[in-house]
Enzyme design. Structure first.
Site, PDB file in Angstrom:
ATOM      1  CE  LYS A 231      -2.046  -1.200   3.892  1.00  0.00           C
ATOM      2  NZ  LYS A 231      -1.345  -2.480   4.131  1.00  0.00           N
TER       3      LYS A 231
ATOM      4  NE  ARG B  79       8.822  -3.468   6.429  1.00  0.00           N
ATOM      5  CZ  ARG B  79       7.606  -2.930   6.286  1.00  0.00           C
ATOM      6  NH1 ARG B  79       7.356  -2.122   5.276  1.00  0.00           N
ATOM      7  NH2 ARG B  79       6.645  -3.223   7.138  1.00  0.00           N
TER       8      ARG B  79
ATOM      9  NE  ARG C 188      -4.430  -1.175   9.716  1.00  0.00           N
ATOM     10  CZ  ARG C 188      -3.308  -0.792   9.132  1.00  0.00           C
ATOM     11  NH1 ARG C 188      -3.160   0.450   8.745  1.00  0.00           N
ATOM     12  NH2 ARG C 188      -2.339  -1.649   8.937  1.00  0.00           N
TER      13      ARG C 188
ATOM     14  NE  ARG D 240       2.064  -5.198  10.829  1.00  0.00           N
ATOM     15  CZ  ARG D 240       3.158  -5.026  10.062  1.00  0.00           C
ATOM     16  NH1 ARG D 240       4.312  -5.589  10.434  1.00  0.00           N
ATOM     17  NH2 ARG D 240       3.106  -4.307   8.972  1.00  0.00           N
TER      18      ARG D 240
ATOM     19  NE  ARG E  70       6.582  -1.207  10.272  1.00  0.00           N
ATOM     20  CZ  ARG E  70       5.598  -0.976   9.422  1.00  0.00           C
ATOM     21  NH1 ARG E  70       5.832  -0.320   8.290  1.00  0.00           N
ATOM     22  NH2 ARG E  70       4.375  -1.387   9.664  1.00  0.00           N
TER      23      ARG E  70
HETATM   24  P1  AP5 Z   1       4.753  -1.616   1.968  1.00  0.00           P
HETATM   25  O1  AP5 Z   1       4.587  -0.778   0.763  1.00  0.00           O
HETATM   26  O2  AP5 Z   1       5.258  -1.002   3.219  1.00  0.00           O
HETATM   27  O3  AP5 Z   1       3.381  -2.388   2.283  1.00  0.00           O
HETATM   28  P2  AP5 Z   1       2.136  -1.946   3.146  1.00  0.00           P
HETATM   29  O4  AP5 Z   1       0.954  -2.628   2.594  1.00  0.00           O
HETATM   30  O5  AP5 Z   1       2.105  -0.452   3.234  1.00  0.00           O
HETATM   31  O6  AP5 Z   1       2.507  -2.630   4.524  1.00  0.00           O
HETATM   32  P3  AP5 Z   1       2.962  -2.078   5.943  1.00  0.00           P
HETATM   33  O7  AP5 Z   1       4.199  -2.735   6.375  1.00  0.00           O
HETATM   34  O8  AP5 Z   1       2.928  -0.608   5.969  1.00  0.00           O
HETATM   35  O9  AP5 Z   1       1.867  -2.766   6.829  1.00  0.00           O
HETATM   36  P4  AP5 Z   1       0.646  -2.218   7.601  1.00  0.00           P
HETATM   37  O10 AP5 Z   1      -0.402  -1.879   6.635  1.00  0.00           O
HETATM   38  O11 AP5 Z   1       0.291  -3.211   8.639  1.00  0.00           O
HETATM   39  O12 AP5 Z   1       1.318  -0.996   8.386  1.00  0.00           O
HETATM   40  P5  AP5 Z   1       0.880   0.477   8.697  1.00  0.00           P
HETATM   41  O13 AP5 Z   1       2.115   1.262   8.635  1.00  0.00           O
HETATM   42  O14 AP5 Z   1      -0.298   0.920   7.917  1.00  0.00           O
HETATM   43  O15 AP5 Z   1       5.648  -2.877   1.566  1.00  0.00           O
HETATM   44  C1  AP5 Z   1       6.053  -3.818   2.519  1.00  0.00           C
HETATM   45  C2  AP5 Z   1       7.435  -4.361   2.116  1.00  0.00           C
HETATM   46  O16 AP5 Z   1       7.308  -5.075   0.901  1.00  0.00           O
HETATM   47  C3  AP5 Z   1       8.469  -3.251   1.865  1.00  0.00           C
HETATM   48  O17 AP5 Z   1       9.723  -3.706   2.254  1.00  0.00           O
HETATM   49  C4  AP5 Z   1       8.399  -3.043   0.350  1.00  0.00           C
HETATM   50  O18 AP5 Z   1       9.626  -2.576  -0.164  1.00  0.00           O
HETATM   51  C5  AP5 Z   1       8.087  -4.451  -0.125  1.00  0.00           C
HETATM   52  N1  AP5 Z   1       7.268  -4.478  -1.323  1.00  0.00           N
HETATM   53  C6  AP5 Z   1       6.185  -3.698  -1.616  1.00  0.00           C
HETATM   54  N2  AP5 Z   1       5.662  -4.053  -2.802  1.00  0.00           N
HETATM   55  C7  AP5 Z   1       6.428  -5.070  -3.260  1.00  0.00           C
HETATM   56  C8  AP5 Z   1       6.388  -5.855  -4.446  1.00  0.00           C
HETATM   57  N3  AP5 Z   1       5.456  -5.661  -5.381  1.00  0.00           N
HETATM   58  N4  AP5 Z   1       7.316  -6.821  -4.603  1.00  0.00           N
HETATM   59  C9  AP5 Z   1       8.282  -7.043  -3.640  1.00  0.00           C
HETATM   60  N5  AP5 Z   1       8.386  -6.314  -2.507  1.00  0.00           N
HETATM   61  C10 AP5 Z   1       7.441  -5.343  -2.326  1.00  0.00           C
HETATM   62  O19 AP5 Z   1       0.370   0.344  10.215  1.00  0.00           O
HETATM   63  C11 AP5 Z   1       1.256   0.035  11.263  1.00  0.00           C
HETATM   64  C12 AP5 Z   1       0.482   0.014  12.575  1.00  0.00           C
HETATM   65  O20 AP5 Z   1      -0.050   1.338  12.841  1.00  0.00           O
HETATM   66  C13 AP5 Z   1      -0.765  -0.881  12.605  1.00  0.00           C
HETATM   67  O21 AP5 Z   1      -0.440  -2.229  12.912  1.00  0.00           O
HETATM   68  C14 AP5 Z   1      -1.584  -0.216  13.710  1.00  0.00           C
HETATM   69  O22 AP5 Z   1      -1.075  -0.520  14.975  1.00  0.00           O
HETATM   70  C15 AP5 Z   1      -1.339   1.259  13.438  1.00  0.00           C
HETATM   71  N6  AP5 Z   1      -2.328   1.814  12.509  1.00  0.00           N
HETATM   72  C16 AP5 Z   1      -2.079   2.317  11.259  1.00  0.00           C
HETATM   73  N7  AP5 Z   1      -3.221   2.722  10.676  1.00  0.00           N
HETATM   74  C17 AP5 Z   1      -4.205   2.465  11.578  1.00  0.00           C
HETATM   75  C18 AP5 Z   1      -5.623   2.639  11.533  1.00  0.00           C
HETATM   76  N8  AP5 Z   1      -6.249   3.153  10.452  1.00  0.00           N
HETATM   77  N9  AP5 Z   1      -6.341   2.244  12.627  1.00  0.00           N
HETATM   78  C19 AP5 Z   1      -5.724   1.755  13.724  1.00  0.00           C
HETATM   79  N10 AP5 Z   1      -4.397   1.545  13.806  1.00  0.00           N
HETATM   80  C20 AP5 Z   1      -3.637   1.903  12.735  1.00  0.00           C
END
Ligand code: AP5
Length: 230
Positions: free
Chosen positions: A28, A142, A103, A186, A175
């Site tokens: 994402k 990662r 979410r 997660r 992380r």
């Molecule tokens: P990346 O682009 O970071 O993927 P992502 O879907 O954004 O995944 P996240 O790691 O950000 O996960 P998340 O959604 O749980 O975390 P968030 O920060 O929102 O890619 C991931 C990896 O894969 C990277 O190394 C990238 O380089 C690689 N990659 C990407 N695409 C690729 C491809 N096509 N091929 C190969 N490699 C690839 O949330 C973190 C925490 O914050 C949550 O757990 C929660 O505690 C809190 N939080 C955030 N938002 C909320 C909310 N709305 N409500 C409540 N709590 C929240």
């Protein structure tokens, strides 16, 4: 709305809000940055905002840290407040992309109300589908260099020296929520709270989907093709 043109300009200068959905590791953040650059609109990540608050040690960060490190969702009040404030900023007036929000159902209902109150068009959801074993490798593998910011994956891009940045030799960091047991949590939270939103947006005719298993560039191309209606 014309079918197949989900990001069509709502007038010459503005874009419909776009929500990037999908499980942790779906890409994402990677894709929202690419789309944001291409369309010249900001990408908003609730996860990145929360991590920044933790890094700076703000009251919000201190209150959210343990929840995030356990792989659970931070309270709706907190994240809805972040979205309300950030999307009110001038750079969001032409449109914006949100990564990681909503979410759960209360967050989705909040966003609908916010957009309605502000006279904005309904948001479109783009769901990035990725196989579970691929997600595990992307997240548990990662690592990042704290000095130069280079991102690595220990499974997909072997390092010259394990644990050290190829560019500057700094110790790589993981992380806290990328530890394997937390990734599992997660993914469970995603299945329980976030995945049901896919059907909600589908039933409203506001969902597009893309296969996110390929290379980042290939996924970006597929998304642009969806957004351009071809
Ligand atoms: P990346 O682009 O970071 O993927 P992502 O879907 O954004 O995944 P996240 O790691 O950000 O996960 P998340 O959604 O749980 O975390 P968030 O920060 O929102 O890619 C991931 C990896 O894969 C990277 O190394 C990238 O380089 C690689 N990659 C990407 N695409 C690729 C491809 N096509 N091929 C190969 N490699 C690839 O949330 C973190 C925490 O914050 C949550 O757990 C929660 O505690 C809190 N939080 C955030 N938002 C909320 C909310 N709305 N409500 C409540 N709590 C929240």
């Amino acid at each position: 709305m014309a079918a197949g043109l989900p990001l069509e300009p709502t007038d010459r200068k503005s874009f419909r809000p776009l929500l990037l959905m999908g499980p942790p590791g779906a890409g994402k953040g990677t894709q929202s940055r690419a789309i944001g650059r291409a369309f010249g609109i900001p990408e908003i990540s609730t996860g990145a905002m929360l991590r920044e608050a933790v890094r700076r040690g703000t009251p919000l960060g201190l209150a959210s840290q343990s929840t995030m490190e356990a792989g659970c969702l931070v309270s709706d009040n907190v994240v809805c407040g972040l979205i309300e404030l950030r999307t009110a900023e001038p750079d969001c007036q032409r449109g914006f992309i949100v990564d990681g929000f909503p979410r759960n159902l209360p967050q989705a209902v909040f966003l609908d109300g916010l957009l309605l109150t502000r006279g904005k068009p309904k948001a479109l959801a783009l769901n990035i589908r990725v196989d579970r074993d691929v997600l595990m490798k992307r997240l548990a593998g990662r690592r990042e260099c704290p000095v130069c910011g280079t991102a690595y994956n220990v499974y997909m891009s072997p390092l010259q020296c394990p644990g050290l940045c190829d560019a500057d030799g700094a110790d790589l960091i993981q992380r806290p929520d990328d530890r394997e047991e937390v990734v599992q949590r997660r993914l469970e939270e995603y299945d329980r709270q976030t995945k049901p939103l896919i059907e909600r947006y589908r039933s409203l005719g506001l969902l597009r989907e893309v296969d996110g298993n390929g290379s980042p560039e290939g996924v970006t191309a597929a998304i642009f093709s969806i957004l351009n209606g071809s």
